[in-house]
Design a protein around this motif. Sequence first.
Motif, PDB file in Angstrom:
ATOM      1  N   SER B  54       0.828  -1.208   0.000  1.00 25.40           N
ATOM      2  CA  SER B  54       0.000   0.000   0.000  1.00 25.40           C
ATOM      3  C   SER B  54       0.860   1.255   0.000  1.00 25.40           C
ATOM      4  CB  SER B  54      -0.922   0.000   1.225  1.00 25.40           C
ATOM      5  OG  SER B  54      -0.150   0.107   2.404  1.00 25.40           O
ATOM      6  N   GLN B  55       2.145   1.099   0.232  1.00 29.85           N
ATOM      7  CA  GLN B  55       3.056   2.238   0.259  1.00 29.85           C
ATOM      8  C   GLN B  55       3.536   2.616  -1.137  1.00 29.85           C
ATOM      9  OE1 GLN B  55       3.360   3.698   3.343  1.00 29.85           O
ATOM     10  NE2 GLN B  55       1.794   2.116   3.538  1.00 29.85           N
ATOM     11  N   LEU B  56       3.234   1.781  -2.104  1.00 34.07           N
ATOM     12  CA  LEU B  56       3.726   2.023  -3.454  1.00 34.07           C
ATOM     13  C   LEU B  56       2.824   3.033  -4.164  1.00 34.07           C
ATOM     14  CD1 LEU B  56       6.119   0.708  -4.968  1.00 34.07           C
ATOM     15  CD2 LEU B  56       4.465  -0.821  -6.050  1.00 34.07           C
ATOM     16  N   ILE B  57       3.438   3.913  -4.933  1.00 35.54           N
ATOM     17  CA  ILE B  57       2.666   4.867  -5.742  1.00 35.54           C
ATOM     18  C   ILE B  57       1.801   4.046  -6.715  1.00 35.54           C
ATOM     19  CG2 ILE B  57       2.867   6.693  -7.465  1.00 35.54           C
ATOM     20  CD1 ILE B  57       5.646   7.321  -6.219  1.00 35.54           C
ATOM     21  N   LEU B  60       3.059   3.215 -10.233  1.00 32.73           N
ATOM     22  CA  LEU B  60       4.165   2.243 -10.276  1.00 32.73           C
ATOM     23  C   LEU B  60       3.599   0.837 -10.135  1.00 32.73           C
ATOM     24  CD1 LEU B  60       7.036   3.730  -8.095  1.00 32.73           C
ATOM     25  CD2 LEU B  60       7.237   2.885 -10.434  1.00 32.73           C
ATOM     26  N   ALA B  82       4.700  12.167  -6.390  1.00 32.39           N
ATOM     27  CA  ALA B  82       6.084  11.828  -6.037  1.00 32.39           C
ATOM     28  C   ALA B  82       6.457  12.524  -4.725  1.00 32.39           C
ATOM     29  CB  ALA B  82       7.021  12.217  -7.172  1.00 32.39           C
ATOM     30  N   PHE B  83       7.118  13.649  -4.800  1.00 38.88           N
ATOM     31  CA  PHE B  83       7.547  14.327  -3.579  1.00 38.88           C
ATOM     32  C   PHE B  83       6.628  15.485  -3.217  1.00 38.88           C
ATOM     33  CE2 PHE B  83      11.106  11.998  -5.218  1.00 38.88           C
ATOM     34  CZ  PHE B  83      11.645  11.408  -4.080  1.00 38.88           C
ATOM     35  N   VAL B 165      15.090  -2.899   3.410  1.00 35.41           N
ATOM     36  CA  VAL B 165      14.515  -1.645   2.905  1.00 35.41           C
ATOM     37  C   VAL B 165      13.954  -0.784   4.039  1.00 35.41           C
ATOM     38  CG1 VAL B 165      12.736  -0.633   1.427  1.00 35.41           C
ATOM     39  CG2 VAL B 165      13.978  -2.682   0.675  1.00 35.41           C
ATOM     40  N   TYR B 166      13.272  -1.412   5.016  1.00 33.57           N
ATOM     41  CA  TYR B 166      12.497  -0.633   5.987  1.00 33.57           C
ATOM     42  C   TYR B 166      13.070  -0.572   7.399  1.00 33.57           C
ATOM     43  CZ  TYR B 166       8.778  -0.552   2.493  1.00 33.57           C
ATOM     44  OH  TYR B 166       8.057  -0.341   1.359  1.00 33.57           O
ATOM     45  N   PHE B 209       7.497  -1.434  13.031  1.00 36.06           N
ATOM     46  CA  PHE B 209       6.104  -1.355  12.591  1.00 36.06           C
ATOM     47  C   PHE B 209       6.013  -1.350  11.064  1.00 36.06           C
ATOM     48  CE2 PHE B 209       2.826   1.576  10.993  1.00 36.06           C
ATOM     49  CZ  PHE B 209       1.718   0.755  11.200  1.00 36.06           C
ATOM     50  N   ARG B 210       6.910  -0.608  10.408  1.00 37.46           N
ATOM     51  CA  ARG B 210       6.864  -0.536   8.947  1.00 37.46           C
ATOM     52  C   ARG B 210       7.193  -1.884   8.307  1.00 37.46           C
ATOM     53  NH1 ARG B 210      10.024   4.936   7.488  1.00 37.46           N
ATOM     54  NH2 ARG B 210       9.282   4.411   5.424  1.00 37.46           N
ATOM     55  N   SER B 212       6.729  -4.774   9.753  1.00 38.06           N
ATOM     56  CA  SER B 212       5.618  -5.671  10.086  1.00 38.06           C
ATOM     57  C   SER B 212       4.423  -5.428   9.167  1.00 38.06           C
ATOM     58  CB  SER B 212       5.184  -5.459  11.538  1.00 38.06           C
ATOM     59  OG  SER B 212       6.255  -5.727  12.407  1.00 38.06           O
ATOM     60  N   TYR B 216       2.518  -8.320   7.035  1.00 40.09           N
ATOM     61  CA  TYR B 216       1.161  -8.872   7.143  1.00 40.09           C
ATOM     62  C   TYR B 216       0.228  -8.352   6.054  1.00 40.09           C
ATOM     63  CZ  TYR B 216       0.256  -4.900  10.424  1.00 40.09           C
ATOM     64  OH  TYR B 216       0.156  -3.685  11.031  1.00 40.09           O
TER      65      TYR B 216
END
Lengths: 254, 254
Positions: B54-57, B60, B82-83, B165-166, B209-210, B212, B216
């Motif tokens: 869900s963090q992906l743009i 993309l 983007a930014f 990555v996180y 948390f990120r 995890s 999940y």
Amino acid sequence: MPIDEKDFIKLNYTGKVKSTGDVFDTTYEEVADEAGIKNENKDYKPMVLAVGSSQLIPKLHEEIKNLEVGDKATVEIPAEDAFGKRDPSLIQLIPMKEFKKQGIKPFVGMPISAQGTPGIVRTIDGGRVRVDFNHELAGKDIEYELEIVETIEDDAEKIRGLLEVYYGNPNLDLEKTEIIIDGEVAKIILDKLAGFEQRTVQEVTLSKFRVSREIYENMEEIKKVQFIDEFEEPEPEEEDVDTEEVPEKLADDE
Amino acid sequence: MPIDEKDFIKLNYTGKVKSTGDVFDTTYEEVADEAGIKNENKDYKPMVLAVGSSQLIPKLHEEIKNLEVGDKATVEIPAEDAFGKRDPSLIQLIPMKEFKKQGIKPFVGMPISAQGTPGIVRTIDGGRVRVDFNHELAGKDIEYELEIVETIEDDAEKIRGLLEVYYGNPNLDLEKTEIIIDGEVAKIILDKLAGFEQRTVQEVTLSKFRVSREIYENMEEIKKVQFIDEFEEPEPEEEDVDTEEVPEKLADDE
């Protein structure tokens, strides 16, 4: 029944400087209050102690083993076994101009701090200030008044007690800390609030090590201690929250 | 075989400002070197990505789902995805005397930092300095060149990739990180070195948390993630070390 080497006990104590009777630490709220050292953030109540702990002063260890639940005793500890002898090299002469640079006007008895080490101004002689960085109880024989309140039988309660003494986070809610004994492994799932403290990971690792050492040294059946941070998938919500999320860049890998 | 919603992939990418072609991020060492942004501490290699994150743009996400292993593609991302757009309220006029107080002589293009937020001096007009606290890529359309290297099948490898990555600790030895999938629970026993970092517990909790959440949300069978710090009783030594220990005071509860 006398206290055994392997027991965990709850005890009350009052620590005093032998020569003056000055109280420097106690588990009794009214004693702290009377001595003028009461800390409003401290929870005054009996402390949990592993009688066989290698961290305990040997003389205290011997004395406690001679007591029974309900007994009181006074134990004298010579300075070298308590807060150490006074170390002359920890008394330093500091030029007055160093104080002036920082806008400080020293006086005899003034508490100061140098790189986090507390000291006290002993004498001021012309341009030189003598500062003593010895622990304020160094060189002093002390005595502890002890009262054995009870022994602890439950393993989880033993571990909660050790967390309280050694973990070093007074905000921890030990009722919300889950403790599971799984064969040789003690699993500690800390209260979620433990994840939000401001100490560094390294400082907390040291605390975890101290708790763990007390556990595996004093609880015969335990060989390994696990501190567990849990993150659970939340229950799905009714509405679709996806569309409200603000997407980040490709991958925020900082 | 096209990439699936539930896949974990390794991909290489290069992020560029669309209008100028300036590279701001890449997984290719030679591209970073050529663009003058090479970071000697960074390990240049394909990045692990959960395609369904869900963090992906979203754009993309859509593009990657149309690709196959080995494919390359270029995806344009408008500034707002983007930014972010440039925010005029993040441009501030600061009196020159504030700089003088701190002994700083500002010049146009000078990077500065206010309470940890980086900014850049845009103009100097008499007694006023205009500082822009927008992200340097805010307001810029960007493009990513992508190359899908492979898909990851092994659960432990997926989790190691997400940690990389996180988790945010570049010193972590992921080979020494044990990962156990136990039914619905992913257990992560981090490399011992993880216990000695200088970030606060709170910062690391956010990283956990990120990681995890990525697990999940993107690994269907996992509902719970545990980060475990283990402390084991050392093997007993030959000699009796007890007598060498320096006893502490009654209980060091600081």
